[in-house]
Design a protein around this motif. Structure first.
Motif, mmCIF file in Angstrom:
data_model
loop_
_atom_site.group_PDB
_atom_site.id
_atom_site.type_symbol
_atom_site.label_atom_id
_atom_site.label_comp_id
_atom_site.label_asym_id
_atom_site.label_seq_id
_atom_site.Cartn_x
_atom_site.Cartn_y
_atom_site.Cartn_z
ATOM 1 N N LYS A 155 7.066 -110.488 -29.483
ATOM 2 C CA LYS A 155 8.040 -109.481 -29.069
ATOM 3 C C LYS A 155 9.367 -109.611 -29.807
ATOM 4 C CE LYS A 155 6.273 -108.429 -24.470
ATOM 5 N NZ LYS A 155 6.356 -106.962 -24.619
ATOM 6 N N HIS A 156 9.650 -110.787 -30.348
ATOM 7 C CA HIS A 156 10.911 -111.000 -31.062
ATOM 8 C C HIS A 156 10.798 -110.737 -32.562
ATOM 9 C CE1 HIS A 156 12.718 -113.727 -27.675
ATOM 10 N NE2 HIS A 156 12.667 -112.442 -27.371
ATOM 11 N N LEU A 157 9.630 -110.286 -33.003
ATOM 12 C CA LEU A 157 9.479 -109.948 -34.421
ATOM 13 C C LEU A 157 10.293 -108.695 -34.750
ATOM 14 C CD1 LEU A 157 5.616 -110.439 -34.853
ATOM 15 C CD2 LEU A 157 7.415 -111.879 -35.846
ATOM 16 N N PRO A 158 10.676 -108.526 -36.018
ATOM 17 C CA PRO A 158 11.356 -107.280 -36.410
ATOM 18 C C PRO A 158 10.446 -106.089 -36.115
ATOM 19 C CG PRO A 158 11.528 -108.932 -38.148
ATOM 20 C CD PRO A 158 10.553 -109.470 -37.151
ATOM 21 N N GLU A 212 10.170 -101.233 -28.965
ATOM 22 C CA GLU A 212 9.771 -102.564 -28.525
ATOM 23 C C GLU A 212 8.318 -102.805 -28.928
ATOM 24 O OE1 GLU A 212 9.457 -103.144 -24.270
ATOM 25 O OE2 GLU A 212 9.253 -100.979 -23.959
ATOM 26 N N ILE A 213 7.918 -104.051 -28.882
ATOM 27 C CA ILE A 213 6.546 -104.443 -29.180
ATOM 28 C C ILE A 213 5.871 -104.806 -27.868
ATOM 29 C CG2 ILE A 213 5.085 -106.078 -30.427
ATOM 30 C CD1 ILE A 213 7.448 -106.430 -32.413
ATOM 31 N N LEU A 214 4.764 -104.145 -27.578
ATOM 32 C CA LEU A 214 4.052 -104.352 -26.317
ATOM 33 C C LEU A 214 2.774 -105.149 -26.545
ATOM 34 C CD1 LEU A 214 4.377 -100.742 -24.818
ATOM 35 C CD2 LEU A 214 5.836 -102.731 -24.368
ATOM 36 N N SER A 215 2.445 -105.995 -25.602
ATOM 37 C CA SER A 215 1.184 -106.732 -25.682
ATOM 38 C C SER A 215 0.040 -105.845 -25.208
ATOM 39 C CB SER A 215 1.258 -107.990 -24.809
ATOM 40 O OG SER A 215 1.398 -107.641 -23.438
ATOM 41 N N PRO A 216 -1.200 -106.117 -25.618
ATOM 42 C CA PRO A 216 -2.336 -105.338 -25.129
ATOM 43 C C PRO A 216 -2.410 -105.389 -23.602
ATOM 44 C CG PRO A 216 -2.993 -106.696 -26.994
ATOM 45 C CD PRO A 216 -1.620 -107.135 -26.607
ATOM 46 N N GLY A 217 -2.473 -104.210 -22.990
ATOM 47 C CA GLY A 217 -2.512 -104.118 -21.539
ATOM 48 C C GLY A 217 -1.162 -103.890 -20.887
ATOM 49 N N GLU A 218 -0.070 -104.071 -21.656
ATOM 50 C CA GLU A 218 1.270 -103.914 -21.074
ATOM 51 C C GLU A 218 1.600 -102.468 -20.715
ATOM 52 O OE1 GLU A 218 5.754 -105.745 -21.707
ATOM 53 O OE2 GLU A 218 4.296 -105.828 -23.363
ATOM 54 N N PRO A 219 1.218 -101.469 -21.536
ATOM 55 C CA PRO A 219 1.490 -100.093 -21.116
ATOM 56 C C PRO A 219 0.823 -99.759 -19.779
ATOM 57 C CG PRO A 219 0.955 -100.157 -23.449
ATOM 58 C CD PRO A 219 0.651 -101.518 -22.902
ATOM 59 N N GLU A 220 -0.427 -100.215 -19.605
ATOM 60 C CA GLU A 220 -1.147 -99.947 -18.361
ATOM 61 C C GLU A 220 -0.508 -100.681 -17.187
ATOM 62 O OE1 GLU A 220 -3.921 -99.353 -21.803
ATOM 63 O OE2 GLU A 220 -2.481 -100.899 -21.203
#
Length: 358
Positions: free
Chosen positions: A305-308, A315-323
């Motif tokens: 999540k802290h990557l450019p 933002e950068i979301l992990s798999p499953g985070e939108p759900e």
């Protein structure tokens, strides 16, 4: 251009989760399922809707009910689970609903994994089991990593072929995390879920170019032509190869139907589906304490999540985070259902003598 979600369709209504849950349970009970099996099948469908995976939620309820009414899915299956090796189970679903057979299989795999560290369950004589994420959640709920493989009715061509043969056949993987975090991959081998094409066809909507071909093999944006035609795999030859792999793991390996023999649940109400699944549960604390595993998962998520960020991404979301985020909204505000889905549910309920509460 995208397939409309229910929350963006004019005239949609939000149905409280408790109200919708009770209605779906009554529907399954009226179709002959036991109270326990009705609750299980309902939880699979509602879980999909709550997480925003509407293509695999109650929108499919009339199809499952019709399969039960036609007798091509057994309302009272005699599900057999037997040990075939130290860490392996064979599950015969007796042609019950996948919504009932698959939860029992993953539960058995998880229970065995608590003793052996890792367990696999191979399932035959099952049917469409809804969204794979439900079974991944079963695994992480028991502090296990989970893997899900299934085959499905033919929809995708092998690379170089011009005819549907393999299914969209979703793959899933999950890992336990701390509360509020998630890592859950649940993806079909196609560029879009087949259920979304089905309902785009019903609504006369278009689909993005490159998602499917029509029956003559020509690119199409027409939802109906796409559903009746040939779906395309993600990643070209890579997705096509993985759909082949899923038929091996879900069908050939388990003793289920394979090689184009799994019946389409929406079109074939004269035969059993014969789908197969493979479930794997792995205790997350095999090589280190569970707390350390979850801490390391948190560190992994934080580093990503802290990557450019790429252009256009906030933002950068992990798999499953939108759900995970959608689930909170739908829990609080109710599940959004479109007018056509509500009408379909009312018609199905009327045929069973169940009163729809909406």
């Amino acid at each position: 251009m995208a397939i409309s979600g229910p929350e963006s369709v004019a005239g949609s209504s939000r149905i409280p989760v408790t109200q919708l849950t009770r209605f779906v349970e009554q529907m399954f009970q009226a179709a002959g399922l036991s109270n326990d099996h009705a609750r299980t099948a309902t939880s699979v469908l509602l879980n999909a809707d709550i997480r925003g995976v509407w293509s695999h939620g109650v929108i499919r309820l009339p199809m499952y009910i019709q399969r039960l009414q036609k007798g091509v899915a057994k309302a009272q299956p005699n599900i057999q689970i037997q040990s075939v090796a130290h860490s392996a189970l064979q599950v015969d679903g007796d042609h019950g609903l996948g919504l009932v057979v698959a939860p029992a299989a993953m539960a058995a795999a998880v229970e065995l994994a608590q003793k052996t560290g890792i367990a696999i369950a191979g399932v035959k004589n099952s049917g469409h089991f809804g969204a794979g994420a439900h079974y991944l959640q079963q695994a992480v709920g028991a502090d296990c990593m989970g893997m899900v493989f299934t085959n499905a009715s033919k929809a995708l061509p092998p690379w170089g072929a011009m005819a549907p043969f393999f299914g969209t056949s979703p793959f899933g993987f999950s890992a336990p995390t701390h509360p509020g975090e998630v890592f859950m991959v649940d993806m079909a081998m196609s560029r879009i879920a087949r259920g979304k094409l089905k309902f785009a066809a019903q609504r006369g909507e278009q689909v993005p170019l490159g998602y499917a071909l029509d029956a003559q093999g020509k690119p199409t944006t027409d939802g109906a032509a796409a559903f009746e035609g040939i779906m395309l795999p993600f990643g070209e030859h890579k997705g096509a190869a993985m759909s082949w792999m899923m038929d091996v793991l879900g069908g050939v390996f388990t003793g289920a139907f394979f090689g184009g023999d799994v019946a389409n649940p929406f079109k074939r109400f004269d035969v059993v589906q014969g789908a197969g699944h493979t479930f794997v549960a792995i205790r997350a604390d095999l090589f280190q304490p569970l707390q350390v595993f979850k801490d390391r998962m948190s560190e992994l998520l934080k580093r990503v999540k802290h990557l450019p960020r790429a252009h256009g991404f906030e933002e950068i979301l992990s798999p499953g985070e939108p759900e995970l985020r959608i689930a909170k909204t739908n829990h609080d505000q109710g599940v959004p259902l479109t007018p056509d889905v509500l009408e379909s549910l009312r018609e199905s309920a009327q045929g069973l003598g169940v009163t729809a509460p909406f």
